[in-house]
Design a protein around this motif. Structure first.
Motif, short mmCIF file in Angstrom:
data_model
loop_
_atom_site.label_atom_id
_atom_site.label_comp_id
_atom_site.label_asym_id
_atom_site.label_seq_id
_atom_site.Cartn_x
_atom_site.Cartn_y
_atom_site.Cartn_z
N THR A 5 61.02 46.19 89.86
CA THR A 5 59.89 46.70 90.62
C THR A 5 58.66 46.85 89.72
OG1 THR A 5 60.36 49.03 90.19
CG2 THR A 5 61.51 48.01 92.06
N GLU A 60 53.46 42.97 91.30
CA GLU A 60 54.10 42.69 92.58
C GLU A 60 54.00 41.20 92.92
OE1 GLU A 60 55.90 43.09 96.30
OE2 GLU A 60 55.73 44.66 94.81
N GLY A 61 55.12 40.61 93.31
CA GLY A 61 55.15 39.21 93.74
C GLY A 61 55.14 38.20 92.61
N TYR A 81 62.08 38.49 89.23
CA TYR A 81 61.11 38.52 90.33
C TYR A 81 60.74 39.98 90.53
CZ TYR A 81 58.84 37.91 94.81
OH TYR A 81 57.92 37.91 95.83
N THR A 83 59.25 42.91 92.84
CA THR A 83 58.91 43.30 94.20
C THR A 83 59.24 44.78 94.39
OG1 THR A 83 59.22 42.87 96.56
CG2 THR A 83 61.17 42.64 95.16
N ASP A 84 58.43 45.43 95.23
CA ASP A 84 58.71 46.82 95.59
C ASP A 84 59.41 46.91 96.94
OD1 ASP A 84 57.70 48.02 93.29
OD2 ASP A 84 55.66 48.02 94.05
N GLN A 85 59.71 45.78 97.54
CA GLN A 85 60.43 45.78 98.82
C GLN A 85 61.85 46.29 98.60
OE1 GLN A 85 60.08 42.08 100.88
NE2 GLN A 85 57.89 41.93 100.49
#
Length: 91
Positions: A5, A60-61, A81, A83-85
């Motif tokens: 993240t 992010e991303g 990778y 991501t904060d998802q």
């Protein structure tokens, strides 16, 4: 591929390196800007796995490649990778 993240808190990556080392060198390369930085990591073990913990500064991303070395010998290479998802099963 490892998922991390944007948090600057300590995050861990669990790898199966070619051999063990007491002082791993972690090289992180941003695949967009092609810049590489050396990250200071803390190494622990979990069975036959090497667990590397550090505070990363990721976007992010973004995608990153990383190499773990002992001196000039490469022990592992992988991808990250960022991501904060939270629904990680979609990656």
């Amino acid at each position: 591929m490892h998922i991390l993240t944007t948090s600057t808190d300590t995050q861990s990556i669990k790898i199966s390196a070619r051999r063990d080392t007491s002082e791993p060198i972690f090289l992180l390369t941003d695949k967009t800007s092609r810049t590489t930085e050396t990250i200071s990591v803390t190494k622990t073990t979990d069975g036959d796995f090497m667990v590397l913990s550090a505070s990363f500064s990721l976007k992010e991303g973004s995608q990153y490649s990383f190499r773990v070395k002992e001196g000039s010998t490469e022990l592992y290479r992988g991808l990250i990778y960022c991501t904060d998802q939270t629904e990680l099963d979609k990656f």
